[in-house]
Write an enzyme that holds these catalytic residues in place. Structure first.
Site, PDB file in Angstrom:
ATOM      1  N   CYS A 115      12.562  -2.657   6.027  1.00 37.43           N
ATOM      2  CA  CYS A 115      11.685  -1.542   5.634  1.00 37.43           C
ATOM      3  C   CYS A 115      12.305  -0.173   5.932  1.00 37.43           C
ATOM      4  O   CYS A 115      11.886   0.841   5.368  1.00 37.43           O
ATOM      5  CB  CYS A 115      10.333  -1.661   6.331  1.00 37.43           C
ATOM      6  SG  CYS A 115       9.440  -3.145   5.833  1.00 37.43           S
ATOM      7  N   HIS A 252       7.430   5.604   5.553  1.00 37.91           N
ATOM      8  CA  HIS A 252       7.437   4.263   4.971  1.00 37.91           C
ATOM      9  C   HIS A 252       5.988   3.794   4.897  1.00 37.91           C
ATOM     10  O   HIS A 252       5.238   3.905   5.865  1.00 37.91           O
ATOM     11  CB  HIS A 252       8.266   3.326   5.846  1.00 37.91           C
ATOM     12  CG  HIS A 252       8.017   1.878   5.554  1.00 37.91           C
ATOM     13  ND1 HIS A 252       8.078   1.358   4.282  1.00 37.91           N
ATOM     14  CD2 HIS A 252       7.666   0.839   6.371  1.00 37.91           C
ATOM     15  CE1 HIS A 252       7.802   0.069   4.324  1.00 37.91           C
ATOM     16  NE2 HIS A 252       7.538  -0.269   5.573  1.00 37.91           N
ATOM     17  N   ASN A 282       3.033  -2.665   1.022  1.00 34.32           N
ATOM     18  CA  ASN A 282       4.328  -2.395   1.647  1.00 34.32           C
ATOM     19  C   ASN A 282       5.435  -2.909   0.715  1.00 34.32           C
ATOM     20  O   ASN A 282       5.615  -4.118   0.575  1.00 34.32           O
ATOM     21  CB  ASN A 282       4.379  -3.100   3.002  1.00 34.32           C
ATOM     22  CG  ASN A 282       5.663  -2.843   3.755  1.00 34.32           C
ATOM     23  OD1 ASN A 282       6.641  -2.362   3.185  1.00 34.32           O
ATOM     24  ND2 ASN A 282       5.683  -3.185   5.029  1.00 34.32           N
TER      25      ASN A 282
HETATM   26  N1  ACO Z   1      -7.440 -11.824   6.353  1.00 35.18           N
HETATM   27  C1  ACO Z   1      -8.344 -12.159   7.296  1.00 35.18           C
HETATM   28  N2  ACO Z   1      -8.012 -12.439   8.571  1.00 35.18           N
HETATM   29  C2  ACO Z   1      -6.707 -12.342   8.888  1.00 35.18           C
HETATM   30  C3  ACO Z   1      -5.721 -11.994   7.956  1.00 35.18           C
HETATM   31  C4  ACO Z   1      -6.122 -11.733   6.638  1.00 35.18           C
HETATM   32  N3  ACO Z   1      -5.259 -11.404   5.668  1.00 35.18           N
HETATM   33  N4  ACO Z   1      -4.522 -11.979   8.554  1.00 35.18           N
HETATM   34  C5  ACO Z   1      -4.745 -12.298   9.842  1.00 35.18           C
HETATM   35  N5  ACO Z   1      -6.050 -12.526  10.047  1.00 35.18           N
HETATM   36  C6  ACO Z   1      -6.708 -12.909  11.265  1.00 35.18           C
HETATM   37  C7  ACO Z   1      -5.761 -13.545  12.253  1.00 35.18           C
HETATM   38  O1  ACO Z   1      -5.596 -14.923  11.981  1.00 35.18           O
HETATM   39  C8  ACO Z   1      -6.486 -13.291  13.557  1.00 35.18           C
HETATM   40  O2  ACO Z   1      -7.487 -14.277  13.674  1.00 35.18           O
HETATM   41  P1  ACO Z   1      -7.844 -14.939  15.106  1.00 35.18           P
HETATM   42  O3  ACO Z   1      -8.256 -13.788  15.977  1.00 35.18           O
HETATM   43  O4  ACO Z   1      -8.937 -15.888  14.781  1.00 35.18           O
HETATM   44  O5  ACO Z   1      -6.560 -15.578  15.559  1.00 35.18           O
HETATM   45  C9  ACO Z   1      -7.160 -11.967  13.331  1.00 35.18           C
HETATM   46  O6  ACO Z   1      -7.212 -11.769  11.914  1.00 35.18           O
HETATM   47  C10 ACO Z   1      -6.391 -10.802  13.918  1.00 35.18           C
HETATM   48  O7  ACO Z   1      -7.254  -9.739  13.776  1.00 35.18           O
HETATM   49  P2  ACO Z   1      -6.924  -8.348  14.418  1.00 35.18           P
HETATM   50  O8  ACO Z   1      -6.484  -8.497  15.836  1.00 35.18           O
HETATM   51  O9  ACO Z   1      -8.082  -7.447  14.158  1.00 35.18           O
HETATM   52  O10 ACO Z   1      -5.714  -7.921  13.548  1.00 35.18           O
HETATM   53  P3  ACO Z   1      -4.899  -6.636  13.748  1.00 35.18           P
HETATM   54  O11 ACO Z   1      -5.803  -5.485  14.016  1.00 35.18           O
HETATM   55  O12 ACO Z   1      -3.767  -6.882  14.694  1.00 35.18           O
HETATM   56  O13 ACO Z   1      -4.320  -6.436  12.304  1.00 35.18           O
HETATM   57  C11 ACO Z   1      -2.284  -6.536  11.091  1.00 35.18           C
HETATM   58  C12 ACO Z   1      -3.393  -7.335  11.799  1.00 35.18           C
HETATM   59  C13 ACO Z   1      -2.896  -5.786   9.928  1.00 35.18           C
HETATM   60  C14 ACO Z   1      -1.239  -7.511  10.574  1.00 35.18           C
HETATM   61  C15 ACO Z   1      -1.661  -5.550  12.099  1.00 35.18           C
HETATM   62  O14 ACO Z   1      -1.251  -6.218  13.238  1.00 35.18           O
HETATM   63  C16 ACO Z   1      -0.519  -4.797  11.504  1.00 35.18           C
HETATM   64  O15 ACO Z   1      -0.685  -3.989  10.620  1.00 35.18           O
HETATM   65  N6  ACO Z   1       0.714  -4.996  12.039  1.00 35.18           N
HETATM   66  C17 ACO Z   1       1.875  -4.345  11.479  1.00 35.18           C
HETATM   67  C18 ACO Z   1       2.404  -5.209  10.427  1.00 35.18           C
HETATM   68  C19 ACO Z   1       3.196  -4.485   9.397  1.00 35.18           C
HETATM   69  O16 ACO Z   1       2.875  -3.404   8.953  1.00 35.18           O
HETATM   70  N7  ACO Z   1       4.242  -5.133   8.958  1.00 35.18           N
HETATM   71  C20 ACO Z   1       4.987  -4.650   7.879  1.00 35.18           C
HETATM   72  C21 ACO Z   1       6.430  -4.660   8.131  1.00 35.18           C
HETATM   73  S1  ACO Z   1       6.899  -3.671   9.481  1.00 35.18           S
HETATM   74  C22 ACO Z   1       6.663  -2.142   9.023  1.00 35.18           C
HETATM   75  O17 ACO Z   1       6.803  -1.875   7.886  1.00 35.18           O
HETATM   76  C23 ACO Z   1       6.240  -1.153  10.019  1.00 35.18           C
END
Ligand code: ACO
Length: 325
Positions: A115, A252, A282
């Protein structure tokens, strides 16, 4: 004292025709529009058609950037393509783009920093323009992440999309002061200790397969805001500017919460952040040039504006560039 600066001459972007909404994804995996929108700000993404490749999109974005600059392929002597989703393991997809543009002189190669790829590619081109005989570079970010996603993994498949963006950068003799046009400061970082936080579980020398994206989302999120703030802080310090001097912050486009968190920490005006993640999710290395293309086309970014780019991605890699447009 004269000084060469890499000045942005043109910008182009391309998104595939097919739009996939959050609602449509909710029919594939256990998710909802509400969950995706609240956690990421993403509403829809574009997905390539069969036969549409990273190079196909890169060529379209490149042609748009050339038209915007009023230049032809003959004017380009360097192509740097940022991608983690090349058409083939080798040759570099940049040479396919070079051939499809009909360019037979100069050099073309790929840069891989996931990214952060576009920031790394633009910083690479900047150094070539300042320190070699190359005069005009085409810097492209193009990605087909849809082909490396596990469409049964809701943790990752909702976050990414396909697309391409490109800029034309030209070596111009300027004053060597911070009032110059062009790239004024860059800062690049990597720390491979975090390489297992966001990766693809395949590759030519390990599994002999392409693999799928795997991510520890909360860990990525935890590092993103602090690493982005660090690198932006260093870039501002290098240049002597303050956060309040920035006309447009073009990050980004990973996640609206990360962007807002970083902007808040840095004291950047929220009204000065270019956000397009809602429209294309993304798109990895393509997201910054796509956002630049949007903000230039709608008239927000104008010549003379101070524009700050930043990215963070797998590796981890992270970096920032300060540009006077
Ligand atoms: N739909 C519904 N539920 C989901 C989904 C989905 N698509 N994906 C995960 N969950 C669930 C998980 O299984 C977990 O369930 P559990 O608690 O029963 O195990 C729960 O949601 C996690 O919920 P939160 O803790 O509220 O999630 P969080 O606030 O951490 O958000 C996210 C998750 C959006 C992935 C966040 O961590 C994030 O944005 N991380 C950065 C990821 C990113 O941007 N990556 C891109 C590449 S790196 C970059 O470009 C910077």
């Amino acid at each position: 004292m004269s000084s060469i600066r890499s000045v942005i001459r043109g910008v182009g972007g391309y998104l595939p025709a097919r739009v996939v909404t959050n609602e449509e994804l909710a029919g594939l995996v256990d998710t909802s529009d509400e969950w995706i929108t609240a956690r990421t700000g993403i509403r829809e993404r574009h997905i390539v058609a069969e036969g549409e490749l990273t190079s196909t999109m890169g060529v379209i974005a490149a042609k748009a950037a050339l038209a915007d600059a009023g230049l032809t392929p003959d004017d380009i002597d360097l192509i740097v393509l940022a991608t983690s989703t090349p058409d083939q393991t080798f040759p570099a997809t940049a040479v396919t783009i070079q051939a499809e543009l009909g360019i037979t002189h100069g050099a073309a190669f790929d840069v891989q920093a996931v990214c952060s790829g576009f920031v790394f590619a633009l910083a690479t081109a900047d150094n070539f323009l300042k320190g070699s005989t190359f005069k005009r570079a085409l810097v492209i970010g193009s990605e087909t992440f849809s082909r490396i996603l596990d469409w049964e993994d809701r943790n990752t498949c909702v976050l990414f999309g396909d697309g391409a963006g490109a800029v034309i950068v030209e070596a111009q003799d300027q004053n060597g002061s911070m009032s110059d046009r062009g790239i004024l400061a860059t800062c690049l970082r990597s720390d491979g200790r975090y390489r297992d936080k966001l990766y693809v579980d395949g590759g030519p020398s390990s599994t002999g397969t392409v693999g799928h994206v795997r991510m520890d989302g909360p860990e990525v999120f935890r590092h993103a805001v602090s690493k982005i703030s660090e690198v932006v802080g260093n870039t501002l310090k290098q240049s002597g500017f303050q956060a309040s001097d920035i006309d447009w912050f073009v990050p980004h486009q990973a996640n609206r919460r990360i962007l807002n968190g970083a902007a808040r920490k840095l004291g950047l005006d929220p009204g000065r952040i270019v956000i397009t993640v809602d429209k294309h999710a993304n798109t990895s290395a393509a997201s910054i040039p796509l956002a630049l293309h949007t903000a230039c086309t709608d008239g927000r970014i104008k010549p003379g504006d101070l524009v700050l780019l930043e990215a963070m991605g797998g590796g981890f890699t992270w970096g920032a560039l300060l540009i006077r447009w």
